[in-house]
Design a protein around this motif. Structure first.
Motif, PDB file in Angstrom:
ATOM      1  N   VAL A  97     -20.838  47.017  -1.307  1.00  0.00           N
ATOM      2  CA  VAL A  97     -20.688  46.902   0.249  1.00  0.00           C
ATOM      3  C   VAL A  97     -18.479  46.464   0.374  1.00  0.00           C
ATOM      4  O   VAL A  97     -17.532  46.699   0.332  1.00  0.00           O
ATOM      5  CB  VAL A  97     -20.579  45.379   0.627  1.00  0.00           C
ATOM      6  CG1 VAL A  97     -20.043  45.256   1.391  1.00  0.00           C
ATOM      7  CG2 VAL A  97     -22.458  45.933   0.941  1.00  0.00           C
ATOM      8  N   GLU A  98     -18.341  46.065  -0.900  1.00  0.00           N
ATOM      9  CA  GLU A  98     -17.087  45.926  -1.300  1.00  0.00           C
ATOM     10  C   GLU A  98     -16.404  47.356  -1.278  1.00  0.00           C
ATOM     11  O   GLU A  98     -15.480  47.348  -1.212  1.00  0.00           O
ATOM     12  CB  GLU A  98     -16.470  45.314  -2.376  1.00  0.00           C
ATOM     13  CG  GLU A  98     -16.794  43.044  -2.462  1.00  0.00           C
ATOM     14  CD  GLU A  98     -15.858  42.753  -2.001  1.00  0.00           C
ATOM     15  OE1 GLU A  98     -15.313  43.017  -1.902  1.00  0.00           O
ATOM     16  OE2 GLU A  98     -16.538  41.691  -0.841  1.00  0.00           O
ATOM     17  N   LEU A  99     -16.659  48.004  -2.486  1.00  0.00           N
ATOM     18  CA  LEU A  99     -15.968  49.533  -2.378  1.00  0.00           C
ATOM     19  C   LEU A  99     -16.173  49.910  -1.271  1.00  0.00           C
ATOM     20  O   LEU A  99     -15.232  51.036  -0.806  1.00  0.00           O
ATOM     21  CB  LEU A  99     -17.318  50.790  -3.716  1.00  0.00           C
ATOM     22  CG  LEU A  99     -17.399  51.969  -3.613  1.00  0.00           C
ATOM     23  CD1 LEU A  99     -15.507  51.771  -3.836  1.00  0.00           C
ATOM     24  CD2 LEU A  99     -17.419  53.033  -4.225  1.00  0.00           C
ATOM     25  N   GLY A 100     -16.655  50.092  -0.113  1.00  0.00           N
ATOM     26  CA  GLY A 100     -17.136  49.887   0.788  1.00  0.00           C
ATOM     27  C   GLY A 100     -16.313  50.119   1.875  1.00  0.00           C
ATOM     28  O   GLY A 100     -15.471  50.931   3.229  1.00  0.00           O
ATOM     29  N   HIS A 101     -15.501  48.600   1.772  1.00  0.00           N
ATOM     30  CA  HIS A 101     -14.580  48.059   2.194  1.00  0.00           C
ATOM     31  C   HIS A 101     -13.353  48.632   2.119  1.00  0.00           C
ATOM     32  O   HIS A 101     -12.314  48.444   2.168  1.00  0.00           O
ATOM     33  CB  HIS A 101     -14.366  47.401   2.335  1.00  0.00           C
ATOM     34  CG  HIS A 101     -15.556  45.988   2.915  1.00  0.00           C
ATOM     35  ND1 HIS A 101     -15.180  45.743   4.630  1.00  0.00           N
ATOM     36  CD2 HIS A 101     -16.937  45.533   2.913  1.00  0.00           C
ATOM     37  CE1 HIS A 101     -16.358  45.173   5.071  1.00  0.00           C
ATOM     38  NE2 HIS A 101     -17.484  44.980   4.050  1.00  0.00           N
ATOM     39  N   THR A 102     -13.231  48.949   0.344  1.00  0.00           N
ATOM     40  CA  THR A 102     -11.899  48.978   0.034  1.00  0.00           C
ATOM     41  C   THR A 102     -11.662  50.828   0.355  1.00  0.00           C
ATOM     42  O   THR A 102     -10.432  50.760   0.900  1.00  0.00           O
ATOM     43  CB  THR A 102     -11.441  48.856  -2.122  1.00  0.00           C
ATOM     44  OG1 THR A 102     -12.810  48.349  -1.892  1.00  0.00           O
ATOM     45  CG2 THR A 102     -10.728  50.282  -2.161  1.00  0.00           C
ATOM     46  N   LEU A 103     -12.566  51.544   0.513  1.00  0.00           N
ATOM     47  CA  LEU A 103     -12.585  52.520   1.120  1.00  0.00           C
ATOM     48  C   LEU A 103     -12.041  52.616   2.099  1.00  0.00           C
ATOM     49  O   LEU A 103     -11.036  53.755   2.955  1.00  0.00           O
ATOM     50  CB  LEU A 103     -13.646  54.073   0.650  1.00  0.00           C
ATOM     51  CG  LEU A 103     -14.539  53.691  -0.485  1.00  0.00           C
ATOM     52  CD1 LEU A 103     -15.760  54.862  -0.433  1.00  0.00           C
ATOM     53  CD2 LEU A 103     -13.355  55.230  -1.158  1.00  0.00           C
ATOM     54  N   ALA A 104     -12.652  51.343   3.090  1.00  0.00           N
ATOM     55  CA  ALA A 104     -12.453  51.728   4.622  1.00  0.00           C
ATOM     56  C   ALA A 104     -10.898  52.383   4.796  1.00  0.00           C
ATOM     57  O   ALA A 104      -9.946  51.808   5.406  1.00  0.00           O
ATOM     58  CB  ALA A 104     -12.709  50.959   5.179  1.00  0.00           C
TER      59      ALA A 104
END
Length: 204
Positions: A97-104
């Motif tokens: 989930v944190e990776l998703g926000h970083t990629l966003a």
């Protein structure tokens, strides 16, 4: 990474027969996705490794009187990350989930032409524990960009145990047809597949 190398690398993860089955399953998933997604075998992002990565891009525009006169142009994107793991822990899901926000933050160009971007993470595992099922089933993470004027992005989670024919996905991860073919319902006379639903959201 080729499909043959995916199969060979799986032999070091446990029982040979189960590993072969998992490799064959991942290949079948890729066959279902390749008609809609641009696929890569192996992707490394911020220290995380994924055996399969897919990208889907849809452009939406309305025309007025003539195709050269368009308005309300916007695009929708989906990034799909898939890997095998054992076992699945809550910490693994939180990290994705944190990776998703970083990629966003890194991958989205927020402007009026951006409609939506989805980051969907799929973990293939031997089993789905009750704790993981409860967390994923109730999970939803949508972020508006500039109060929605620049669209939004979502982070989706999926965990699948193909040997047990078990599947759980977060609220908006509409990709069951590709990862859980054993759970398909009787054919519906009306359009309603996962790809049709995605296109339908763009038309609304």
């Amino acid at each position: 990474m080729t499909r043959d190398s995916v199969r060979r690398s799986s032999e070091s993860t446990g029982d040979a027969d189960a590993s072969e089955d998992n490799a064959a399953y991942l290949n079948r998933v890729a066959d279902r996705l390749e008609h809609s997604y641009d696929l890569d075998w192996e992707r490394h992002v911020h220290g995380e490794s994924f055996e399969l990565y897919g990208r889907l891009r849809i452009e939406h525009r309305k025309q007025f009187l003539h195709p050269s006169i368009t308005y309300a142009d916007h695009g929708s994107h989906e990034h799909l990350f898939v890997r095998r793991t054992s076992p699945v822990k809550r910490a693994d899901l939180d990290r994705l989930v944190e990776l998703g926000h970083t990629l966003a933050e890194e991958w989205i160009d927020p402007d009026e032409t951006h409609y939506s971007t989805e980051f969907t993470f799929v973990l293939i595992a031997p089993e789905i524990t009750d704790a993981v099922r409860a967390f994923v089933d109730g999970f939803r993470d949508r972020t508006l960009l500039k109060l929605g004027f620049y669209g939004h992005y979502e982070v989706n989670l999926v965990v699948v145990a193909p040997e047990r024919q078990e599947f759980v996905a977060s609220t908006n991860a509409e990709i069951e047809a590709a990862f859980a073919p054993w759970d398909r319902q009787e054919p519906n006379p009306e359009p309603g597949g996962w790809f049709d639903r995605l296109v339908g959201r763009l038309r609304s």
